[in-house]
Design a protein around this motif. Sequence first.
Motif, PDB file in Angstrom:
ATOM      1  N   ALA A   4      51.889  69.784  61.387  1.00 21.87           N
ATOM      2  CA  ALA A   4      51.663  69.318  62.591  1.00 21.87           C
ATOM      3  C   ALA A   4      50.496  69.710  63.684  1.00 21.87           C
ATOM      4  O   ALA A   4      49.948  68.798  64.154  1.00 21.87           O
ATOM      5  CB  ALA A   4      52.931  69.109  63.171  1.00 21.87           C
ATOM      6  N   LEU A   5      50.312  70.947  63.682  1.00 25.26           N
ATOM      7  CA  LEU A   5      49.552  71.416  64.486  1.00 25.26           C
ATOM      8  C   LEU A   5      48.100  71.014  64.041  1.00 25.26           C
ATOM      9  O   LEU A   5      47.156  70.910  64.772  1.00 25.26           O
ATOM     10  CB  LEU A   5      49.485  72.790  64.637  1.00 25.26           C
ATOM     11  CG  LEU A   5      50.613  73.497  65.694  1.00 25.26           C
ATOM     12  CD1 LEU A   5      50.847  74.830  65.423  1.00 25.26           C
ATOM     13  CD2 LEU A   5      50.192  73.106  67.202  1.00 25.26           C
ATOM     14  N   LEU A   6      47.901  70.794  62.763  1.00 25.82           N
ATOM     15  CA  LEU A   6      46.393  70.535  62.041  1.00 25.82           C
ATOM     16  C   LEU A   6      46.483  69.055  62.079  1.00 25.82           C
ATOM     17  O   LEU A   6      45.166  68.591  61.780  1.00 25.82           O
ATOM     18  CB  LEU A   6      46.324  71.250  60.733  1.00 25.82           C
ATOM     19  CG  LEU A   6      46.545  72.503  60.554  1.00 25.82           C
ATOM     20  CD1 LEU A   6      46.407  73.059  59.170  1.00 25.82           C
ATOM     21  CD2 LEU A   6      45.393  73.321  61.280  1.00 25.82           C
ATOM     22  N   ASP A   7      47.439  68.388  62.708  1.00 25.90           N
ATOM     23  CA  ASP A   7      47.245  66.861  62.654  1.00 25.90           C
ATOM     24  C   ASP A   7      47.349  66.300  61.190  1.00 25.90           C
ATOM     25  O   ASP A   7      46.510  65.330  60.894  1.00 25.90           O
ATOM     26  CB  ASP A   7      46.454  66.240  63.499  1.00 25.90           C
ATOM     27  CG  ASP A   7      46.684  64.692  63.938  1.00 25.90           C
ATOM     28  OD1 ASP A   7      47.855  64.515  63.563  1.00 25.90           O
ATOM     29  OD2 ASP A   7      45.850  64.122  64.022  1.00 25.90           O
ATOM     30  N   ARG A   8      48.094  67.022  60.262  1.00 23.10           N
ATOM     31  CA  ARG A   8      47.869  66.316  58.811  1.00 23.10           C
ATOM     32  C   ARG A   8      49.322  66.099  58.228  1.00 23.10           C
ATOM     33  O   ARG A   8      50.476  66.641  58.415  1.00 23.10           O
ATOM     34  CB  ARG A   8      47.530  67.512  57.973  1.00 23.10           C
ATOM     35  CG  ARG A   8      46.329  68.246  58.184  1.00 23.10           C
ATOM     36  CD  ARG A   8      45.574  67.257  57.926  1.00 23.10           C
ATOM     37  NE  ARG A   8      43.828  67.751  57.941  1.00 23.10           N
ATOM     38  CZ  ARG A   8      43.045  67.784  57.028  1.00 23.10           C
ATOM     39  NH1 ARG A   8      43.432  66.967  55.698  1.00 23.10           N
ATOM     40  NH2 ARG A   8      41.866  68.286  56.880  1.00 23.10           N
ATOM     41  N   GLU A   9      49.302  64.610  57.927  1.00 26.73           N
ATOM     42  CA  GLU A   9      50.540  63.993  57.451  1.00 26.73           C
ATOM     43  C   GLU A   9      50.249  64.010  55.730  1.00 26.73           C
ATOM     44  O   GLU A   9      49.359  63.211  55.369  1.00 26.73           O
ATOM     45  CB  GLU A   9      50.928  62.843  57.988  1.00 26.73           C
ATOM     46  CG  GLU A   9      52.069  62.157  57.561  1.00 26.73           C
ATOM     47  CD  GLU A   9      53.276  62.670  57.946  1.00 26.73           C
ATOM     48  OE1 GLU A   9      54.247  62.564  57.349  1.00 26.73           O
ATOM     49  OE2 GLU A   9      53.221  63.006  59.022  1.00 26.73           O
ATOM     50  N   THR A  40      37.850  70.683  59.493  1.00 25.15           N
ATOM     51  CA  THR A  40      37.766  70.251  60.826  1.00 25.15           C
ATOM     52  C   THR A  40      37.247  68.778  60.791  1.00 25.15           C
ATOM     53  O   THR A  40      37.639  67.906  61.676  1.00 25.15           O
ATOM     54  CB  THR A  40      36.894  71.034  61.697  1.00 25.15           C
ATOM     55  OG1 THR A  40      35.706  71.241  61.368  1.00 25.15           O
ATOM     56  CG2 THR A  40      37.606  72.432  61.998  1.00 25.15           C
ATOM     57  N   ARG A  80      37.974  66.731  58.268  1.00 26.83           N
ATOM     58  CA  ARG A  80      39.273  66.142  57.883  1.00 26.83           C
ATOM     59  C   ARG A  80      38.769  65.143  56.510  1.00 26.83           C
ATOM     60  O   ARG A  80      38.775  64.187  56.466  1.00 26.83           O
ATOM     61  CB  ARG A  80      39.924  65.006  58.594  1.00 26.83           C
ATOM     62  CG  ARG A  80      40.327  65.933  59.852  1.00 26.83           C
ATOM     63  CD  ARG A  80      40.958  65.025  61.068  1.00 26.83           C
ATOM     64  NE  ARG A  80      42.209  64.096  60.434  1.00 26.83           N
ATOM     65  CZ  ARG A  80      43.237  64.679  60.151  1.00 26.83           C
ATOM     66  NH1 ARG A  80      43.700  66.053  60.516  1.00 26.83           N
ATOM     67  NH2 ARG A  80      44.431  63.956  59.823  1.00 26.83           N
ATOM     68  N   ARG A 123      55.392  72.792  60.829  1.00 30.93           N
ATOM     69  CA  ARG A 123      54.700  72.923  62.176  1.00 30.93           C
ATOM     70  C   ARG A 123      53.292  73.213  62.104  1.00 30.93           C
ATOM     71  O   ARG A 123      52.589  72.647  62.849  1.00 30.93           O
ATOM     72  CB  ARG A 123      55.285  74.129  63.038  1.00 30.93           C
ATOM     73  CG  ARG A 123      54.818  74.485  64.365  1.00 30.93           C
ATOM     74  CD  ARG A 123      55.702  74.975  65.418  1.00 30.93           C
ATOM     75  NE  ARG A 123      54.930  75.685  66.710  1.00 30.93           N
ATOM     76  CZ  ARG A 123      54.456  74.941  67.528  1.00 30.93           C
ATOM     77  NH1 ARG A 123      54.161  73.534  67.395  1.00 30.93           N
ATOM     78  NH2 ARG A 123      53.867  75.723  68.281  1.00 30.93           N
TER      79      ARG A 123
END
Length: 177
Positions: free
Chosen positions: A162-167, A121, A123, A159
């Motif tokens: 994306a939900l974890l906002d990880r690129e 969380t 990051r 998905r």
Amino acid sequence: MTAIAAADLTVPAFDRARLLAWMAGHGIEQTTHDHPAVFRVEEGLELKAALPGVHTKNLFLKDKKGRLWLISAAQDTVIDLKRAHRAMGSDRLSFGNETLLWETLGVRPGSVTALGLINDTERRVTFVLDRRLWEAAVVNFHPLTNTATTALDQAAFRRVLALLDREPIVVDFDALD
């Protein structure tokens, strides 16, 4: 009290059951297969042969500046850490310790997985993905424990990211010079 014992006092937000419930709650289709504990890629080859998709190996790393990295690659991809760091934009890499692994991804050695990013969380971990996984129709990861394998089609895997906002940083490890 040792550092590992102190880390044990911290319970990650997600374990296998909560991870799978989170996926279900977000409409992410997956198939999870239970199996005996697998600690190294070589141990699970026979078991994996029966499961469709690309199977993974996952490396939890730390660079000399203290940054944390998670590499997820196809199980047979050769990762030369002496060359990979340049493609990833990191300094020289070494393996991260068990305490950091537990604190950031909420897993123990042998259970390292991209799905552990759900517990990061703060990051702290930069995610690096083998191009072969980015292009695979189905990818397989441990669901935060090495006693099961979770299969996700590419749309479901993306998905989750994306939900974890990880690129992820996508690297073609086979093409490194």
